[in-house]
Design a protein around this motif. Structure first.
Motif, PDB file in Angstrom:
ATOM      1  N   VAL A 159       5.890 -25.811 -49.600  1.00 28.20           N
ATOM      2  CA  VAL A 159       6.353 -26.442 -48.356  1.00 28.20           C
ATOM      3  C   VAL A 159       7.698 -27.123 -48.604  1.00 28.20           C
ATOM      4  CG1 VAL A 159       5.895 -28.230 -46.642  1.00 28.20           C
ATOM      5  CG2 VAL A 159       4.018 -26.767 -47.439  1.00 28.20           C
TER       6      VAL A 159
ATOM      7  N   SER B 177      11.222 -26.292 -46.824  1.00 24.22           N
ATOM      8  CA  SER B 177      11.908 -27.388 -46.121  1.00 24.22           C
ATOM      9  C   SER B 177      13.364 -27.474 -46.559  1.00 24.22           C
ATOM     10  CB  SER B 177      11.194 -28.719 -46.393  1.00 24.22           C
ATOM     11  OG  SER B 177       9.890 -28.706 -45.863  1.00 24.22           O
TER      12      SER B 177
ATOM     13  N   LYS C 159      15.325 -24.442 -45.262  1.00 23.54           N
ATOM     14  CA  LYS C 159      15.697 -24.580 -43.859  1.00 23.54           C
ATOM     15  C   LYS C 159      16.903 -25.510 -43.708  1.00 23.54           C
ATOM     16  CE  LYS C 159      13.928 -25.571 -39.255  1.00 23.54           C
ATOM     17  NZ  LYS C 159      12.733 -25.807 -38.408  1.00 23.54           N
TER      18      LYS C 159
ATOM     19  N   PHE D 274      12.005 -16.389 -41.784  1.00 23.75           N
ATOM     20  CA  PHE D 274      11.965 -17.843 -41.691  1.00 23.75           C
ATOM     21  C   PHE D 274      13.379 -18.406 -41.563  1.00 23.75           C
ATOM     22  CE2 PHE D 274      12.435 -21.952 -43.754  1.00 23.75           C
ATOM     23  CZ  PHE D 274      11.463 -22.718 -43.135  1.00 23.75           C
TER      24      PHE D 274
ATOM     25  N   ALA E  45      13.436 -22.317 -35.262  1.00 23.72           N
ATOM     26  CA  ALA E  45      12.235 -23.113 -34.960  1.00 23.72           C
ATOM     27  C   ALA E  45      11.141 -22.935 -36.009  1.00 23.72           C
ATOM     28  CB  ALA E  45      11.698 -22.721 -33.586  1.00 23.72           C
ATOM     29  N   ALA E  46      11.404 -22.201 -37.065  1.00 27.30           N
ATOM     30  CA  ALA E  46      10.383 -21.926 -38.084  1.00 27.30           C
ATOM     31  C   ALA E  46       9.871 -23.225 -38.708  1.00 27.30           C
ATOM     32  CB  ALA E  46      10.959 -21.018 -39.156  1.00 27.30           C
ATOM     33  N   ASP E  47       8.571 -23.264 -38.958  1.00 25.66           N
ATOM     34  CA  ASP E  47       7.906 -24.465 -39.473  1.00 25.66           C
ATOM     35  C   ASP E  47       7.688 -24.323 -40.991  1.00 25.66           C
ATOM     36  OD1 ASP E  47       6.323 -26.624 -40.093  1.00 25.66           O
ATOM     37  OD2 ASP E  47       4.868 -26.297 -38.482  1.00 25.66           O
ATOM     38  N   PRO E  48       8.323 -25.175 -41.811  1.00 23.77           N
ATOM     39  CA  PRO E  48       8.137 -25.115 -43.265  1.00 23.77           C
ATOM     40  C   PRO E  48       6.698 -25.334 -43.698  1.00 23.77           C
ATOM     41  CG  PRO E  48      10.021 -26.483 -42.696  1.00 23.77           C
ATOM     42  CD  PRO E  48       9.287 -26.207 -41.426  1.00 23.77           C
ATOM     43  N   ASN E  49       5.908 -25.995 -42.869  1.00 35.51           N
ATOM     44  CA  ASN E  49       4.504 -26.251 -43.211  1.00 35.51           C
ATOM     45  C   ASN E  49       3.641 -25.001 -43.068  1.00 35.51           C
ATOM     46  OD1 ASN E  49       4.369 -29.310 -43.650  1.00 35.51           O
ATOM     47  ND2 ASN E  49       5.407 -29.164 -41.671  1.00 35.51           N
ATOM     48  N   LYS E  50       4.056 -24.079 -42.209  1.00 35.43           N
ATOM     49  CA  LYS E  50       3.283 -22.860 -41.976  1.00 35.43           C
ATOM     50  C   LYS E  50       3.777 -21.675 -42.809  1.00 35.43           C
ATOM     51  CE  LYS E  50       2.125 -24.159 -37.199  1.00 35.43           C
ATOM     52  NZ  LYS E  50       2.274 -23.792 -35.753  1.00 35.43           N
TER      53      LYS E  50
END
Length: 418
Positions: A225, A229, A232, A395, A400-405
């Motif tokens: 993650v 993060s 991104k 990603f 809007a990509a989520d680093p947690n997912k």
């Protein structure tokens, strides 16, 4: 008398040329070295094989990552018309051998004593079931940060050694009107940046578990993650025209002072050398942030396709011998920016970046810090590598990509490709 001697000399040369031509073999070589520095280096291989009396037939396919070349090669091989030799590396060497396409180089390797000339990590990669099936050209270090020192001086920032320092410097560079990071938005280039972040934030042990051992827990874990993060965040420091840009064009941006930095393997140095740039003056090379002491490697190598034509087999042997010759390894890698695969090649005329790379490789060799590159097709099979790079690049493209997912998606992609 003089005329007779000239006629005799010309007759002798003509006879020699006829004999040489009779034994000359056309050697078709597939590769993806098409940028300025790469093309110059490929010419050295061409010159080497032509000096042995053979005919070089160039089969170059543009595309820095080699994916286009591999698609063309597969089509040729399936149709029963493969080239004499092709640039193939990493796990693909094993896959092509399993399919029965490649000829053994063991007789040449034994004659040339390759086992004693190559680092074990490299020689193991060139073998299938203990026998040589590929000849290594070089050793590239992938985790490099290339810096324009004049831009850094104008902005008043230091070269970053950690990712925290990178982000602080990048903010100042961006505010001063420069592009902090030159980049080309191609999947393999996205993966190159991601790989350097992963090396720093996962560390050597977990990098190996994730990208070599394919440990699904590490791939989907909390440390990943952090990697996504940071990845991104890096997106905000590249320019809006990066989509589809070739890596060597990004290098030119650093050269001309439009951008301050680039994260890319040491093939960058080949471009800088062609442009007449001098290490320590026009550019500075340091390990990618947070990766000092680690060496992410890429090895360019050539394989040789089976043929019932004896003359073609002789040409293949000559090409393999040329690749592994001391003189070629020195000249080629001096031009390409990489390290010679042979350990006995003099580094006397190489520059500071090469010495840094050689020292880092020597210190990492035999330890957990010598790691195969994900982005350069060295750490796993092409199927799994492509699955991972699809996730990584998608990603990076999605604002809007989520680093947690993302880590869970990465793990699922790998599991599906296993």
């Amino acid at each position: 008398m003089v005329i007779n001697r000239v006629v005799s000399f010309l007759s002798l040369m003509g006879a020699m040329f006829t004999i040489s031509s009779a034994f000359a073999t056309e050697i078709e070589v597939l590769h993806w070295w098409t940028s300025g520095g790469e093309a110059r280096s490929a010419e050295l291989l061409q010159q080497g094989i032509e000096s042995r009396g053979h005919i070089w037939k160039d089969f170059s396919v543009a595309g820095g990552g080699g994916q286009s070349a591999m698609m063309v090669l597969k089509a040729r091989a399936v149709s029963g018309n493969p080239p004499t030799s092709a640039q193939i590396k990493g796990f693909d060497i094993q896959e092509w051998t399993k399919l029965g396409f490649l000829t053994s180089l063991d007789d040449i390797a034994i004659e040339g004593n390759w086992d004693s000339l190559l680092p074990k990590t490299i020689s193991d990669t060139m073998k299938y079931e203990g026998r040589y099936v590929a000849a290594p050209v070089n050793i590239h270090r992938v985790n490099w940060l290339w810096v324009n020192p004049k831009v850094m001086e104008k902005v008043g920032v230091s070269i970053p050694r950690t990712w925290d320092e990178f982000f602080i410097a990048a903010d100042a560079i961006k505010a001063a009107g420069y592009i902090p990071l030159a980049h080309g938005r191609q999947p393999w280039q996205d993966a190159t940046v991601f790989e350097s972040i992963a090396l720093a934030m996962l560390g050597a042990d977990d990098y190996y578990k994730a990208f070599v051992a394919l440990d699904l827990d590490v791939l989907s874990g909390e440390k990943m993650v952090q990697v996504f993060s940071a990845f991104k965040k890096v997106r905000g420091y590249i320019d809006g025209d990066a989509l589809g840009r070739d890596w060597n064009v990004a290098t030119q941006m650093v050269m001309n002072g439009e951008a301050a930095m680039q994260i890319m393997g040491d093939w960058v140095k080949g471009e800088l050398t062609v442009a007449g740039k001098v290490s320590g003056e026009d550019y500075v090379c340091v390990p990618a942030p947070g990766t000092d002491g680690m060496f992410s490697y890429n090895v360019d190598s050539f394989v040789f396709f089976k043929s019932h034509d004896p003359s073609r087999g002789q040409g293949q042997k000559e090409l393999a011998k040329t690749i592994m010759s001391k003189s070629f390894q020195e000249a080629f890698n001096y031009s390409k920016g990489s390290l010679p695969a042979r350990t006995d090649v003099s580094m006397a005329r190489f520059d500071d970046c090469a010495f840094q790379s050689k020292t880092a490789f020597t210190m990492a060799e035999g330890s957990k810090n010598l790691l195969p590159s994900l982005s350069a097709d060295m750490s796993t099979t092409s199927y799994i590598r492509d699955a991972m790079i699809d996730v990584i690049s998608e990603f990076f493209t999605d604002e809007a990509a989520d680093p947690n997912k993302a880590p869970e998606r990465l793990a699922k992609a790998v599991k599906a490709a296993l």
